[in-house]
Design a protein around this motif. Structure first.
Motif, PDB file in Angstrom:
ATOM      1  N   LEU A  50       0.807  -1.215   0.000  1.00  0.00           N
ATOM      2  CA  LEU A  50       0.000   0.000   0.000  1.00  0.00           C
ATOM      3  C   LEU A  50       0.840   1.265   0.000  1.00  0.00           C
ATOM      4  CD1 LEU A  50      -2.395  -1.139   2.862  1.00  0.00           C
ATOM      5  CD2 LEU A  50      -2.893  -1.208   0.415  1.00  0.00           C
ATOM      6  N   PHE A  51       0.253   2.317  -0.540  1.00  0.00           N
ATOM      7  CA  PHE A  51       0.824   3.665  -0.485  1.00  0.00           C
ATOM      8  C   PHE A  51      -0.201   4.536   0.224  1.00  0.00           C
ATOM      9  CE2 PHE A  51       0.864   7.905  -2.537  1.00  0.00           C
ATOM     10  CZ  PHE A  51       2.117   8.334  -2.130  1.00  0.00           C
ATOM     11  N   LEU A  52       0.235   5.242   1.266  1.00  0.00           N
ATOM     12  CA  LEU A  52      -0.652   6.138   2.003  1.00  0.00           C
ATOM     13  C   LEU A  52      -0.281   7.585   1.703  1.00  0.00           C
ATOM     14  CD1 LEU A  52      -2.733   7.001   4.155  1.00  0.00           C
ATOM     15  CD2 LEU A  52      -0.936   6.661   5.868  1.00  0.00           C
ATOM     16  N   ARG A  53      -1.253   8.318   1.139  1.00  0.00           N
ATOM     17  CA  ARG A  53      -1.102   9.761   0.968  1.00  0.00           C
ATOM     18  C   ARG A  53      -1.573  10.373   2.274  1.00  0.00           C
ATOM     19  NH1 ARG A  53       1.914  12.178  -2.206  1.00  0.00           N
ATOM     20  NH2 ARG A  53       1.055  11.243  -4.076  1.00  0.00           N
ATOM     21  N   ALA A  54      -0.632  10.782   3.105  1.00  0.00           N
ATOM     22  CA  ALA A  54      -0.940  11.197   4.480  1.00  0.00           C
ATOM     23  C   ALA A  54      -1.852  12.414   4.535  1.00  0.00           C
ATOM     24  CB  ALA A  54       0.353  11.465   5.247  1.00  0.00           C
ATOM     25  N   SER A  55      -1.685  13.350   3.606  1.00  0.00           N
ATOM     26  CA  SER A  55      -2.483  14.576   3.652  1.00  0.00           C
ATOM     27  C   SER A  55      -3.974  14.303   3.487  1.00  0.00           C
ATOM     28  CB  SER A  55      -2.016  15.568   2.589  1.00  0.00           C
ATOM     29  OG  SER A  55      -2.169  15.008   1.293  1.00  0.00           O
ATOM     30  N   SER A  56      -4.339  13.260   2.741  1.00  0.00           N
ATOM     31  CA  SER A  56      -5.749  12.946   2.523  1.00  0.00           C
ATOM     32  C   SER A  56      -6.191  11.696   3.277  1.00  0.00           C
ATOM     33  CB  SER A  56      -6.009  12.740   1.027  1.00  0.00           C
ATOM     34  OG  SER A  56      -5.342  11.582   0.556  1.00  0.00           O
ATOM     35  N   GLY A  57      -5.237  10.918   3.778  1.00  0.00           N
ATOM     36  CA  GLY A  57      -5.565   9.660   4.430  1.00  0.00           C
ATOM     37  C   GLY A  57      -5.964   8.575   3.437  1.00  0.00           C
ATOM     38  N   GLU A  58      -5.707   8.800   2.150  1.00  0.00           N
ATOM     39  CA  GLU A  58      -6.105   7.858   1.106  1.00  0.00           C
ATOM     40  C   GLU A  58      -5.025   6.814   0.863  1.00  0.00           C
ATOM     41  OE1 GLU A  58      -6.917   7.982  -3.672  1.00  0.00           O
ATOM     42  OE2 GLU A  58      -7.518   9.712  -2.484  1.00  0.00           O
ATOM     43  N   PHE A  59      -5.461   5.555   0.822  1.00  0.00           N
ATOM     44  CA  PHE A  59      -4.569   4.439   0.522  1.00  0.00           C
ATOM     45  C   PHE A  59      -4.734   4.039  -0.937  1.00  0.00           C
ATOM     46  CE2 PHE A  59      -4.718   4.085   5.069  1.00  0.00           C
ATOM     47  CZ  PHE A  59      -3.495   3.547   5.418  1.00  0.00           C
ATOM     48  N   THR A  60      -3.608   3.704  -1.565  1.00  0.00           N
ATOM     49  CA  THR A  60      -3.598   3.187  -2.922  1.00  0.00           C
ATOM     50  C   THR A  60      -2.855   1.868  -2.894  1.00  0.00           C
ATOM     51  OG1 THR A  60      -3.500   5.429  -3.809  1.00  0.00           O
ATOM     52  CG2 THR A  60      -2.865   3.644  -5.299  1.00  0.00           C
ATOM     53  N   SER A  61      -3.410   0.870  -3.567  1.00  0.00           N
ATOM     54  CA  SER A  61      -2.737  -0.427  -3.655  1.00  0.00           C
ATOM     55  C   SER A  61      -1.605  -0.364  -4.667  1.00  0.00           C
ATOM     56  CB  SER A  61      -3.716  -1.511  -4.108  1.00  0.00           C
ATOM     57  OG  SER A  61      -4.600  -1.828  -3.091  1.00  0.00           O
ATOM     58  N   LEU A  62      -0.488  -0.964  -4.302  1.00  0.00           N
ATOM     59  CA  LEU A  62       0.585  -1.192  -5.274  1.00  0.00           C
ATOM     60  C   LEU A  62       0.212  -2.517  -5.932  1.00  0.00           C
ATOM     61  CD1 LEU A  62       3.705  -0.223  -3.123  1.00  0.00           C
ATOM     62  CD2 LEU A  62       2.209   1.248  -4.467  1.00  0.00           C
ATOM     63  N   VAL A  63      -0.671  -2.432  -6.908  1.00  0.00           N
ATOM     64  CA  VAL A  63      -1.308  -3.612  -7.488  1.00  0.00           C
ATOM     65  C   VAL A  63      -0.305  -4.521  -8.177  1.00  0.00           C
ATOM     66  CG1 VAL A  63      -3.541  -2.487  -7.772  1.00  0.00           C
ATOM     67  CG2 VAL A  63      -1.869  -2.392  -9.619  1.00  0.00           C
ATOM     68  N   ALA A  64      -0.695  -5.778  -8.299  1.00  0.00           N
ATOM     69  CA  ALA A  64       0.141  -6.770  -8.982  1.00  0.00           C
ATOM     70  C   ALA A  64       0.356  -6.330 -10.426  1.00  0.00           C
ATOM     71  CB  ALA A  64      -0.511  -8.136  -8.931  1.00  0.00           C
ATOM     72  N   THR A  65       1.615  -6.364 -10.839  1.00  0.00           N
ATOM     73  CA  THR A  65       1.963  -6.050 -12.224  1.00  0.00           C
ATOM     74  C   THR A  65       2.342  -7.321 -12.980  1.00  0.00           C
ATOM     75  OG1 THR A  65       4.264  -5.588 -11.620  1.00  0.00           O
ATOM     76  CG2 THR A  65       2.726  -3.722 -11.606  1.00  0.00           C
ATOM     77  N   GLY A  66       2.336  -8.439 -12.274  1.00  0.00           N
ATOM     78  CA  GLY A  66       2.654  -9.723 -12.874  1.00  0.00           C
ATOM     79  C   GLY A  66       2.245 -10.847 -11.949  1.00  0.00           C
ATOM     80  N   VAL A  67       2.400 -12.063 -12.433  1.00  0.00           N
ATOM     81  CA  VAL A  67       2.028 -13.251 -11.657  1.00  0.00           C
ATOM     82  C   VAL A  67       3.117 -13.565 -10.625  1.00  0.00           C
ATOM     83  CG1 VAL A  67       0.652 -14.202 -13.534  1.00  0.00           C
ATOM     84  CG2 VAL A  67       3.068 -14.835 -13.337  1.00  0.00           C
ATOM     85  N   PRO A  68       2.796 -14.370  -9.614  1.00  0.00           N
ATOM     86  CA  PRO A  68       3.825 -14.774  -8.651  1.00  0.00           C
ATOM     87  C   PRO A  68       5.000 -15.464  -9.343  1.00  0.00           C
ATOM     88  CG  PRO A  68       1.661 -15.284  -7.778  1.00  0.00           C
ATOM     89  CD  PRO A  68       1.459 -14.853  -9.215  1.00  0.00           C
ATOM     90  N   LEU A  69       6.180 -15.353  -8.731  1.00  0.00           N
ATOM     91  CA  LEU A  69       7.365 -16.026  -9.245  1.00  0.00           C
ATOM     92  C   LEU A  69       7.124 -17.522  -9.261  1.00  0.00           C
ATOM     93  CD1 LEU A  69      10.202 -14.169  -7.283  1.00  0.00           C
ATOM     94  CD2 LEU A  69       9.235 -13.569  -9.505  1.00  0.00           C
ATOM     95  N   GLY A  70       7.597 -18.170 -10.305  1.00  0.00           N
ATOM     96  CA  GLY A  70       7.507 -19.613 -10.393  1.00  0.00           C
ATOM     97  C   GLY A  70       6.275 -20.126 -11.109  1.00  0.00           C
TER      98      GLY A  70
END
Length: 179
Positions: A70-90
């Protein structure tokens, strides 16, 4: 023992790879190629690599199926997911791991990385701790020292658990821009 040995291999491989490379997408590609032969019988690894530029206050990441990240923008209290950009390793022989959208860190903004044992912790009624509860707690404590936030998360998750022994690992990593 199996998962512990795999994670030791991941850590050793990643440490070696970062000596020559710092791009998150390239690191995930190289890590997958290095570990893929050992990930048999349905084994896989979720991992997110976050690269923070302390001079320009930017964050780049690539995410091989790991959550929560997650990324938290502290000024707004808004969370953003660092979403999957690919499948799990393996999972695939030659997957792609593009970088996620770059982020700019303002003062007080935070990166929150956890193992799934945090959000999937179950109480006696079978209810998960959950991402929303984690986000609420972090938002309430946003200006506290990072160690205090980690300690409070640990206390809150422990009080949520149905037993005294967690069934999964509980790890939290926080990074915050302070100036």
């Amino acid at each position: 023992i199996g998962p512990s040995l795999i994670m030791a291999s991941v850590r050793a491989s990643l440490r070696t790879l970062t000596l020559a490379q710092s791009a998150a997408d390239v690191l995930l590609d190289q890590l997958n190629r290095s570990l893929r032969p050992d990930l048999v019988d349905g084994r896989f690894i979720t991992i997110v690599i976050v690269v923070i530029d302390p001079i320009h206050h930017t964050v780049e990441y690539a995410n091989a199926g790991h959550a929560p990240a997650l990324f938290l923008r502290a000024s707004s209290g808004e969370f953003t997911s660092l979403v999957a950009t690919g499948v799990p390793l393996g999972v695939l022989d030659e997957p792609r791991y593009p970088r996620g959208l770059p982020l700019h860190l303002e003062v007080r903004d935070m990166i929150v990385l956890c193992t799934d044992g945090i959000v999937e912790a179950m109480d006696e009624k079978g209810r998960q701790y959950g991402r929303e509860r984690l986000e609420r707690l972090i938002a309430e404590l946003v200006d506290e020292p990072l160690q205090t936030i980690v300690d409070r998360i640990a206390e809150d998750v422990s009080s949520h658990y149905a037993s005294s022994n967690p069934t999964d690992d509980l790890t939290v990593l926080l990074a915050r821009r302070v100036r």
